[in-house]
Design a protein around this motif. Structure first.
Motif, PDB file in Angstrom:
ATOM      1  N   GLU A 155       0.421   9.896   7.713  1.00 19.52           N
ATOM      2  CA  GLU A 155       1.566   9.275   8.391  1.00 19.52           C
ATOM      3  C   GLU A 155       2.702   8.996   7.414  1.00 19.52           C
ATOM      4  N   LEU A 156       2.351   8.547   6.219  1.00 24.17           N
ATOM      5  CA  LEU A 156       3.350   8.288   5.182  1.00 24.17           C
ATOM      6  C   LEU A 156       4.094   9.577   4.831  1.00 24.17           C
ATOM      7  N   LEU A 157       3.348  10.647   4.692  1.00 26.58           N
ATOM      8  CA  LEU A 157       3.947  11.943   4.364  1.00 26.58           C
ATOM      9  C   LEU A 157       4.864  12.426   5.489  1.00 26.58           C
ATOM     10  N   GLU A 158       4.397  12.337   6.718  1.00 26.49           N
ATOM     11  CA  GLU A 158       5.226  12.743   7.858  1.00 26.49           C
ATOM     12  C   GLU A 158       6.493  11.891   7.952  1.00 26.49           C
ATOM     13  N   ALA A 159       6.362  10.597   7.728  1.00 25.23           N
ATOM     14  CA  ALA A 159       7.528   9.712   7.784  1.00 25.23           C
ATOM     15  C   ALA A 159       8.537  10.081   6.703  1.00 25.23           C
ATOM     16  N   SER A 160       8.057  10.453   5.521  1.00 22.47           N
ATOM     17  CA  SER A 160       8.998  10.823   4.458  1.00 22.47           C
ATOM     18  C   SER A 160       9.722  12.115   4.815  1.00 22.47           C
ATOM     19  N   LEU A 161       9.035  13.029   5.480  1.00 21.09           N
ATOM     20  CA  LEU A 161       9.674  14.293   5.868  1.00 21.09           C
ATOM     21  C   LEU A 161      10.668  14.100   7.007  1.00 21.09           C
ATOM     22  N   LYS A 162      10.348  13.203   7.947  1.00 18.04           N
ATOM     23  CA  LYS A 162      11.203  13.018   9.124  1.00 18.04           C
ATOM     24  C   LYS A 162      12.285  11.964   8.911  1.00 18.04           C
ATOM     25  N   GLU A 163      11.944  10.864   8.219  1.00 21.88           N
ATOM     26  CA  GLU A 163      12.856   9.726   8.111  1.00 21.88           C
ATOM     27  C   GLU A 163      13.496   9.583   6.737  1.00 21.88           C
ATOM     28  N   GLY A 164      12.980  10.296   5.752  1.00 18.68           N
ATOM     29  CA  GLY A 164      13.515  10.161   4.401  1.00 18.68           C
ATOM     30  C   GLY A 164      12.564   9.392   3.501  1.00 18.68           C
ATOM     31  N   PRO A 165      13.047   8.965   2.359  1.00 19.51           N
ATOM     32  CA  PRO A 165      12.188   8.294   1.365  1.00 19.51           C
ATOM     33  C   PRO A 165      11.440   7.096   1.939  1.00 19.51           C
ATOM     34  N   GLN A 166      10.176   6.976   1.540  1.00 12.86           N
ATOM     35  CA  GLN A 166       9.314   5.875   1.969  1.00 12.86           C
ATOM     36  C   GLN A 166       8.898   5.087   0.727  1.00 12.86           C
ATOM     37  N   ILE A 167       9.025   3.777   0.799  1.00 12.83           N
ATOM     38  CA  ILE A 167       8.728   2.901  -0.334  1.00 12.83           C
ATOM     39  C   ILE A 167       7.301   2.388  -0.217  1.00 12.83           C
ATOM     40  N   VAL A 168       6.570   2.443  -1.327  1.00 13.82           N
ATOM     41  CA  VAL A 168       5.213   1.904  -1.379  1.00 13.82           C
ATOM     42  C   VAL A 168       5.265   0.615  -2.186  1.00 13.82           C
ATOM     43  N   THR A 169       4.658  -0.442  -1.626  1.00 16.13           N
ATOM     44  CA  THR A 169       4.654  -1.730  -2.315  1.00 16.13           C
ATOM     45  C   THR A 169       3.240  -2.079  -2.759  1.00 16.13           C
ATOM     46  N   TRP A 170       3.170  -2.835  -3.851  1.00 19.65           N
ATOM     47  CA  TRP A 170       1.887  -3.320  -4.363  1.00 19.65           C
ATOM     48  C   TRP A 170       2.060  -4.801  -4.634  1.00 19.65           C
ATOM     49  N   GLN A 171       1.317  -5.608  -3.918  1.00 16.99           N
ATOM     50  CA  GLN A 171       1.415  -7.071  -3.988  1.00 16.99           C
ATOM     51  C   GLN A 171       2.858  -7.514  -3.728  1.00 16.99           C
ATOM     52  N   GLY A 172       3.518  -6.853  -2.778  1.00 16.08           N
ATOM     53  CA  GLY A 172       4.870  -7.212  -2.381  1.00 16.08           C
ATOM     54  C   GLY A 172       5.973  -6.673  -3.271  1.00 16.08           C
ATOM     55  N   VAL A 173       5.618  -5.956  -4.330  1.00 18.96           N
ATOM     56  CA  VAL A 173       6.611  -5.412  -5.256  1.00 18.96           C
ATOM     57  C   VAL A 173       6.746  -3.909  -5.016  1.00 18.96           C
ATOM     58  N   GLU A 174       7.972  -3.439  -4.893  1.00 25.07           N
ATOM     59  CA  GLU A 174       8.204  -2.005  -4.710  1.00 25.07           C
ATOM     60  C   GLU A 174       7.822  -1.271  -5.995  1.00 25.07           C
ATOM     61  N   VAL A 175       6.867  -0.332  -5.881  1.00 21.42           N
ATOM     62  CA  VAL A 175       6.356   0.341  -7.081  1.00 21.42           C
ATOM     63  C   VAL A 175       6.516   1.851  -7.052  1.00 21.42           C
ATOM     64  N   ALA A 176       6.691   2.452  -5.880  1.00 22.23           N
ATOM     65  CA  ALA A 176       6.781   3.908  -5.800  1.00 22.23           C
ATOM     66  C   ALA A 176       7.573   4.313  -4.567  1.00 22.23           C
ATOM     67  N   VAL A 177       8.049   5.548  -4.605  1.00 16.78           N
ATOM     68  CA  VAL A 177       8.791   6.104  -3.476  1.00 16.78           C
ATOM     69  C   VAL A 177       8.281   7.515  -3.224  1.00 16.78           C
ATOM     70  N   LEU A 178       8.020   7.829  -1.970  1.00 16.22           N
ATOM     71  CA  LEU A 178       7.641   9.181  -1.591  1.00 16.22           C
ATOM     72  C   LEU A 178       8.862   9.829  -0.960  1.00 16.22           C
ATOM     73  N   VAL A 179       9.328  10.918  -1.570  1.00 19.02           N
ATOM     74  CA  VAL A 179      10.513  11.625  -1.072  1.00 19.02           C
ATOM     75  C   VAL A 179      10.158  13.078  -0.811  1.00 19.02           C
ATOM     76  N   PRO A 180      10.854  13.730   0.129  1.00 16.18           N
ATOM     77  CA  PRO A 180      10.627  15.159   0.351  1.00 16.18           C
ATOM     78  C   PRO A 180      10.969  15.953  -0.913  1.00 16.18           C
ATOM     79  N   PHE A 181      10.299  17.064  -1.111  1.00 18.42           N
ATOM     80  CA  PHE A 181      10.462  17.848  -2.331  1.00 18.42           C
ATOM     81  C   PHE A 181      11.891  18.338  -2.523  1.00 18.42           C
ATOM     82  N   GLU A 182      12.553  18.727  -1.451  1.00 17.55           N
ATOM     83  CA  GLU A 182      13.930  19.206  -1.569  1.00 17.55           C
ATOM     84  C   GLU A 182      14.830  18.124  -2.152  1.00 17.55           C
ATOM     85  N   GLU A 183      14.634  16.894  -1.691  1.00 16.03           N
ATOM     86  CA  GLU A 183      15.447  15.794  -2.205  1.00 16.03           C
ATOM     87  C   GLU A 183      15.106  15.514  -3.668  1.00 16.03           C
TER      88      GLU A 183
END
Length: 91
Positions: free
Chosen positions: A21-49
């Motif tokens: 779902e995270l992967l599909e959301a990044s492809l359809k909606e754009g970058p998706q932020i992953v948080t760890w203990q409430g802190v933004e730690v990573a972003v999943l973006v489509p390869f083209e971007e």
């Protein structure tokens, strides 16, 4: 399993459990932020971007020639005195 806090923020537990779902959301909606203990730690973006963001910016030849400063320091060796060979004498 908890829902992501918003469509763009995913707690790491949800990102792991629902990676498809995270992967599909990044492809359809754009970058998706992953948080760890409430802190933004990573972003999943489509390869083209990602490719666009990390592509080196190359100036054109015209821009290089018209630039006021050099693009790189080129080491120039020091000049030495020329040592001439003695002329060859033909008899």
């Amino acid at each position: 399993m908890t829902e992501p806090q918003s469509s763009r923020r995913w707690p790491v537990q949800d990102a792991e459990a629902r990676f498809n779902e995270l992967l599909e959301a990044s492809l359809k909606e754009g970058p998706q932020i992953v948080t760890w203990q409430g802190v933004e730690v990573a972003v999943l973006v489509p390869f083209e971007e990602w490719s666009r963001l990390t592509a080196p910016v190359r100036p054109t030849l015209k821009e290089l020639l018209l630039a006021e400063e050099g693009r790189a320091e080129i080491p120039v060796p020091t000049r030495r005195r020329w040592h001439r060979r003695p002329p060859v004498v033909f008899y």
